[in-house]
Every structure is written in C-alpha cells, then in structure tokens.
Write an enzyme that holds these catalytic residues in place. Sequence first.
Site, mmCIF file in Angstrom:
data_model
loop_
_atom_site.group_PDB
_atom_site.id
_atom_site.type_symbol
_atom_site.label_atom_id
_atom_site.label_comp_id
_atom_site.label_asym_id
_atom_site.label_seq_id
_atom_site.Cartn_x
_atom_site.Cartn_y
_atom_site.Cartn_z
ATOM 1 N N GLY A 190 -1.443 1.264 12.447
ATOM 2 C CA GLY A 190 -0.341 1.709 13.084
ATOM 3 C C GLY A 190 -0.834 2.951 13.816
ATOM 4 N N CYS A 191 0.038 3.852 14.187
ATOM 5 C CA CYS A 191 -0.401 5.283 14.802
ATOM 6 C C CYS A 191 -1.077 6.036 13.710
ATOM 7 C CB CYS A 191 0.894 5.743 15.095
ATOM 8 S SG CYS A 191 2.052 4.896 16.390
ATOM 9 N N GLY A 192 -1.811 7.005 14.171
ATOM 10 C CA GLY A 192 -2.451 7.565 13.227
ATOM 11 C C GLY A 192 -1.859 9.394 13.645
ATOM 12 N N ARG A 217 -6.512 3.231 14.258
ATOM 13 C CA ARG A 217 -5.077 3.276 14.138
ATOM 14 C C ARG A 217 -4.382 3.428 15.717
ATOM 15 N NH1 ARG A 217 -3.421 3.656 9.099
ATOM 16 N NH2 ARG A 217 -1.396 3.907 9.676
#
Length: 414
Positions: free
Chosen positions: A44-46, A73
């Site tokens: 996912g996002c970092g 990510r």
Amino acid sequence: MKDMLEPENIANIPSHIDAELLDSVDVERFGASRPPGLSYQMGGCGIAGCIDLTGGRISGGVIARMLETMGERENGLGAGYACYGLFPEHRDDYCMQFFFDHETAKAEVEELLKGLGTITKDEKVFTQRVKSMKPPFPLVWRYFFRPNNKLEWRGRSDLSNDDFIVQLVMHINSELEGALCVSSGKDMAVFKGNGYSYEISKFYDLDRYSGQMWISHSRFPTNSPAWWGGAHPLSILDWAVCHNGEITSYGVNRKFVEMAGYRCSVLTDTEVVTYIWDLLVRKHRLPITAAAFAMAPWYHDDINRLDAESARLARWLRITYKEALLNGPFSIIVGKRQPEVTMITLADRKKLRPLLCGLSPDRKVAYAASEECAVRVVSPNAETWTPNAGSPMVAMAGRGVLRTGNELPFQGGV
C-alpha cells in the site's frame, strides 16, 4: 460486454439484474498457476517521518532516503513531503504555498491576498525538470502573508487569525479555478506532486532544505485519481497528514467537518482526517490523546476495564464525537507546529496498516514509518518499537518522546 456474453449465459442472469451492470474490465484471468512475471505483491502507500527532539535540523535528503527505500509501496501516482521549522526568518507569517495552472489564477490569488492583508514576501518555489516525470506541471509559488488587523470574512468579524486563514483557503480551493493552496501554516511548507517519491524529491531538490521535522508519503491510490493536489501530505494551517489506508466512514466524517465550516475540495479521506485534527485540537482544545481516542476509540468491553475516570472520559468521547470515529484500515503520521513542532502517529484500532516508531542511539531523533527498513537506512542501530492499535505516539521538539504509543489511553500528558 452484454454482446460478449454467450446467449446461454445471458439467459442465466436473474431477471432483476441488468446485464449492463455486469460489464467489467477486460483483463487477463488466471487459474491455479501464478501469473507470469508476478514476483511480489505490491504494497500500500508508504509513510515516513523524522523529528529532531533537540530542535536541531534534519536535511531533506534524510527523509527522501527513508521514503524511497519503501519503493514497493508506491506506483508513481503521487508522493510528497512536509517540512517544519523551515522559515525561521518568517516564522510569524503564514506561508501559503500554491499550485497554479495558469497566470490568471495566480493574479486572482494575489489580488485577493493584497485586499485582505500584507504579502511580506513572495517567491517561486524552486523546481527542476525530472526527465521521467510527465506533464502537466503546475506553477508552484509561495506567499508569506499577514492578515489585516481588522479581520472580516463575509460579514463575520469574530474570526481569529487562524480561522480567517482556514476560510480563505477554503474559498480559494473551492472557487478560484486553477489555484490550489497546498499548505498554509507558519514556518512550514508542503512539497508534493504526481510522481514517484524519488522524482518528487528531485523535482523540489529537497537537499536544499532542512528543518526540525519532516513527514512524507508515497502514494498507491486505490479509489481516487492521480493528481498533484490529491498527493499527500494534506494540510491546513500548521497541520499536515500522511495516510496509508482507506477511511470507509468518509461520508459521515465529511459531514462532521462541513458542519463546522470546513469545505472539502480535494475529496479524499485524508483531507477530512486533516480537518478533524484541526477541529478537535485547535478549535475544541482537546488534548492530543483525547482527539486520537475520538478517532480510534476502544471498544466498550475494553473501556469497561479502564479505571473509573478514564472510562467516563472514554464514553463521553465516544458519544460526543461519534462522527469523528474513523472506520477502516489506516495508519497516519501527523505534523503540527503549535506550541512546539510535534510528530504524532496513529493506527486504526485493529492495526490493519503497518506502523513502526524508532529512536536514534543518541536519543536525539525520533522516527516513524510503514516499515523498519525506512528507519534502518538512516539510523542502522536505532531502537524500534510498534505502537499499540489506536494509541498515539507523540514526539515533540525540545521535550522528547512524550508517548511511545504503548500506554493506556490519556496517559502521557498531551
């Protein structure tokens, strides 16, 4: 798609379902065998952050390394950084940093600001071409701004300076086409855009900046388009939020902040989370721990195990701020400047998104990140820990780590 269905399949569709609704993206499909070329699962996002607890300064290159090392990510559709303690020579001015699509929008904003206060300085934010980045590229400009002494906004003369700036930003972002104010706090600024984290750090040449604290985000959008304004951090006044996850209670949370006068123009869940922090802590004067509890409250069975006074406060927060509860998986890093530069981390109450904190061996720098590698790459021997679900870690310049995130609710004095 309807035409592509075999006649016998169309006949099998229940009569109450419109076959057009079964239209789907034409993608390759695989059975038991792993799809060719699949070597890992995208993350996912970092998120990553660092704060010098002694009030010293950290180079932009440090936060860039932290974020870039979590390359799996992100997918190149947005990244950004927020720096605090950035403009000590203008620390009493609001630093309003904008994206402009054209000169007309810039001229309209300047005319508006000059009519409402004083621009003590304005300048083009340094950017440079990065070959791998694709246009369009907005013009990035900042204004150091002081509102007039006699504040009035649409007939209201009871606004504080901060409330006035909030209304001004809401107005610009909602009604001035081609202009977007991406940060409006004092002694801080947001640097973000549409690209990979390494591209955005090069685009703004982050090595030229240093500050007391940085927070950052690399984006992996799942249900929103890639655009410069939608990249994180999302910011209002001195608040900035970087967020990994998805807030499924967006609708009720949005109504909650809009009833308090905020206008959601970016249309992302992170924008709403940013306004909730501002509303609960700045306007309602809740302590950080109470605001965090309102957003990620304990379950009632767990509340019953708290001491009587804590349980009473917990139940009051759940009832009074039920519209501030953030449902869904999330981990966030929050930055603020008042009264001191502060980094806050918070994960959802089931901790469905990763979050790790760290402290340098000399205990001068605190870290937070989605993954431990982001801390190790800049401080190989750092002490690390994982905060509890729904429990904020709080680190403040000049005071140290006030909460590790492993305490009971409302402990830590913040």
